[in-house]
Design an enzyme around this catalytic site. Structure first.
Site, PDB file in Angstrom:
ATOM      1  N   GLY A   1       0.929  -1.488   0.336  1.00  0.00           N
ATOM      2  CA  GLY A   1      -0.019  -0.388  -0.342  1.00  0.00           C
ATOM      3  C   GLY A   1       1.210   1.151   0.364  1.00  0.00           C
ATOM      4  O   GLY A   1       0.404   2.152   0.298  1.00  0.00           O
TER       5      GLY A   1
ATOM      6  N   PRO B   1       4.406  -5.251  -2.418  1.00  0.00           N
ATOM      7  CA  PRO B   1       3.764  -4.820  -2.927  1.00  0.00           C
ATOM      8  C   PRO B   1       3.919  -4.803  -4.635  1.00  0.00           C
ATOM      9  O   PRO B   1       3.801  -5.277  -5.837  1.00  0.00           O
ATOM     10  CB  PRO B   1       4.786  -3.696  -3.457  1.00  0.00           C
ATOM     11  CG  PRO B   1       6.443  -5.040  -3.173  1.00  0.00           C
ATOM     12  CD  PRO B   1       5.655  -5.712  -2.646  1.00  0.00           C
TER      13      PRO B   1
ATOM     14  N   CYS C   1     -19.688   6.589 -24.890  1.00  0.00           N
ATOM     15  CA  CYS C   1     -20.574   6.507 -24.209  1.00  0.00           C
ATOM     16  C   CYS C   1     -21.823   6.876 -22.946  1.00  0.00           C
ATOM     17  O   CYS C   1     -22.908   6.540 -22.924  1.00  0.00           O
ATOM     18  CB  CYS C   1     -21.478   6.484 -25.687  1.00  0.00           C
ATOM     19  SG  CYS C   1     -21.466   6.792 -27.448  1.00  0.00           S
TER      20      CYS C   1
ATOM     21  N   TYR D   1      -3.203  -0.502 -12.532  1.00  0.00           N
ATOM     22  CA  TYR D   1      -4.114  -1.207 -12.607  1.00  0.00           C
ATOM     23  C   TYR D   1      -4.936  -0.456 -13.764  1.00  0.00           C
ATOM     24  O   TYR D   1      -6.413   0.103 -13.177  1.00  0.00           O
ATOM     25  CB  TYR D   1      -4.741  -0.460 -11.301  1.00  0.00           C
ATOM     26  CG  TYR D   1      -4.579  -1.418 -10.028  1.00  0.00           C
ATOM     27  CD1 TYR D   1      -4.596  -3.217  -9.768  1.00  0.00           C
ATOM     28  CD2 TYR D   1      -3.393  -1.085  -8.809  1.00  0.00           C
ATOM     29  CE1 TYR D   1      -4.388  -3.626  -8.564  1.00  0.00           C
ATOM     30  CE2 TYR D   1      -2.777  -1.721  -8.179  1.00  0.00           C
ATOM     31  CZ  TYR D   1      -3.206  -2.945  -8.098  1.00  0.00           C
ATOM     32  OH  TYR D   1      -2.743  -3.605  -7.390  1.00  0.00           O
TER      33      TYR D   1
END
Length: 417
Positions: free
Chosen positions: A226, A268, A336, A364
């Site tokens: 983190g 990590p 859209c 990510y």
């Protein structure tokens, strides 16, 4: 990425040339930066035994996994597919820790057959192991009830989190472990992502140390990860060196006090790969409304959803106009839906065809990409030691039809009355 002779470059390769060679949208990863981050973390700790398990959900391209293997990392996997990718990349089963959440016993059984380490995060599963696999060593994931992380969506150690076994349920856990003679080789926690306050992390670590005293056969303690990285040039990040000194001191003192020869482990993901990544997109349109100038690009949240999902900040640079006059643009995608990458960003003057680079696109981003609106997934490129390599081809239309099964449904005839 740096400005060299009037051009933005990644390892001396002009970004504009990469956009021409591989087209856009495009993900580019700086392998040397990944190596730099890995070594920085390893060197921050002074303990007899350290293990860095890469949280591969951040980026599972097989070439990134192979790089992690080369550097000496293990793997933290959250699905059977991540396990299989890691095995394919050359990792041994014992180098992989499976840390699932809310999965059925079918996935657990598959992981057992693959021979990897298992991290248990609920009591029912703990009992299942005790009854069916008493000879297998396991790890237990504990929820320390510590609120930490950049926002609630990435804070996973608080009291309402679905992750881990509550610290308040540990008396029950200990009774189950003792009565079923379960072999516990590790304990684990993960409080969240983008943690800046080292003291909060160390406070949660003390909770885990206290629980470690209850397991006589412990081999490792996994403190998750983190750690925060920079998202802006003037941003702050986790002081990994200072944290390493404090954590090493605590860990060594605990091992000496208890007489345990333990491995200090972390997992990590973002810390290792986030800053290595760049997302390249082409400007399609510049649209002036009564109060806003929109810059529309040839991508959307189908390729990089973090700004919409997490309200994440990604620095945006116009690499086609390094010396241009900065103006305010709201950068939007072609999906859209409400599809905004950044509001009122100061970007050098844009014209259609300019290439924009989104920084911190290594973690990510591609992994959360989709085919929404039937859009195609981008290519991926890795740069190492000054050379660029295509590591994933761009999708084509045929790929959208793969696994679709066309059937001839009966047509009901409708007659006019």
């Amino acid at each position: 990425m740096e400005l060299i002779n009037g051009q933005y470059c990644i390892q001396d390769i002009p970004v504009i040339e990469l956009a021409k060679k591989y087209e856009t949208p495009l993900f580019v990863y700086d392998a040397n930066k990944i190596e730099e981050q890995y070594k920085k973390m390893v060197n921050a700790f002074d303990v007899p035994k350290l293990k860095i398990n890469y949280a591969c959900k951040a980026l599972t391209n097989i070439n990134v996994l192979k790089l992690m293997k080369e550097l000496g990392a293990g793997i933290d996997a959250v699905s059977p597919e991540e396990i299989k990718l890691s095995l394919h990349a050359g990792f041994e089963p014992e180098e992989i820790v499976f840390t699932p959440n809310s999965v059925g016993t079918d996935e657990i059984e598959e992981a057992i057959k693959l021979g990897v380490k298992i991290n248990i995060d609920n009591i029912e599963l703990l009992e299942y192991f005790g009854h069916h696999y008493p000879d297998l060593k396991i790890c237990i994931r504990i929820n320390p009830h510590v609120m930490a992380g950049g926002n609630r969506k990435i804070s996973v150690g608080h009291i309402d989190s679905k992750f881990g076994i509550s610290i308040h349920q540990m008396p029950l856990v200990l009774r189950i472990v003792e009565s079923l003679e379960i072999q516990v080789e590790g304990i684990h926690m993960h409080t969240g992502s983008d943690i800046l306050d080292v003291d909060v992390f160390l406070y949660a670590a003390d909770i885990l140390f206290n629980q470690a005293r209850n397991f006589p056969d412990l081999e490792y303690i996994d403190f998750g990860s983190g750690f925060k990285v920079k998202y802006k040039s003037d941003d702050i990040e986790t002081d990994i060196v200072q944290f390493g000194k404090q954590m090493s001191k605590k860990f060594n003192a605990f091992c000496k006090e208890t007489g345990k020869d333990l491995t200090l482990a972390f997992e990590p993901g973002k810390y290792l790969v986030s800053e290595s990544g760049y997302f390249l997109a082409r400007t399609n349109t510049i649209k002036q409304t009564t109060s806003t100038v929109f810059a529309g690009i040839n991508s959307g949240f189908n390729h990089m959803i973090r700004p919409m999902f997490y309200n994440a900040y990604h620095e945006i640079i116009n690499v086609s106009n390094p010396e241009g006059v900065p103006k305010l643009y709201t950068v939007v995608g072609y999906i859209c839906e409400t599809d905004t990458f950044g509001y009122n960003r100061k970007i050098n003057t844009l014209t259609p065809g300019d290439i924009l680079v989104f920084k911190n696109a290594g973690a990510y981003c591609y992994m959360m990409a989709s085919n929404y609106n039937s859009r195609l997934l981008p290519a991926e490129v890795m740069i190492r030691d000054g050379k660029d390599y295509l590591i994933r081809k761009r999708q084509n239309f045929t790929d959208l039809l793969v696994n679709q099964v066309e059937v001839n449904l009966p047509v009901e005839q409708v007659t006019a009355e």
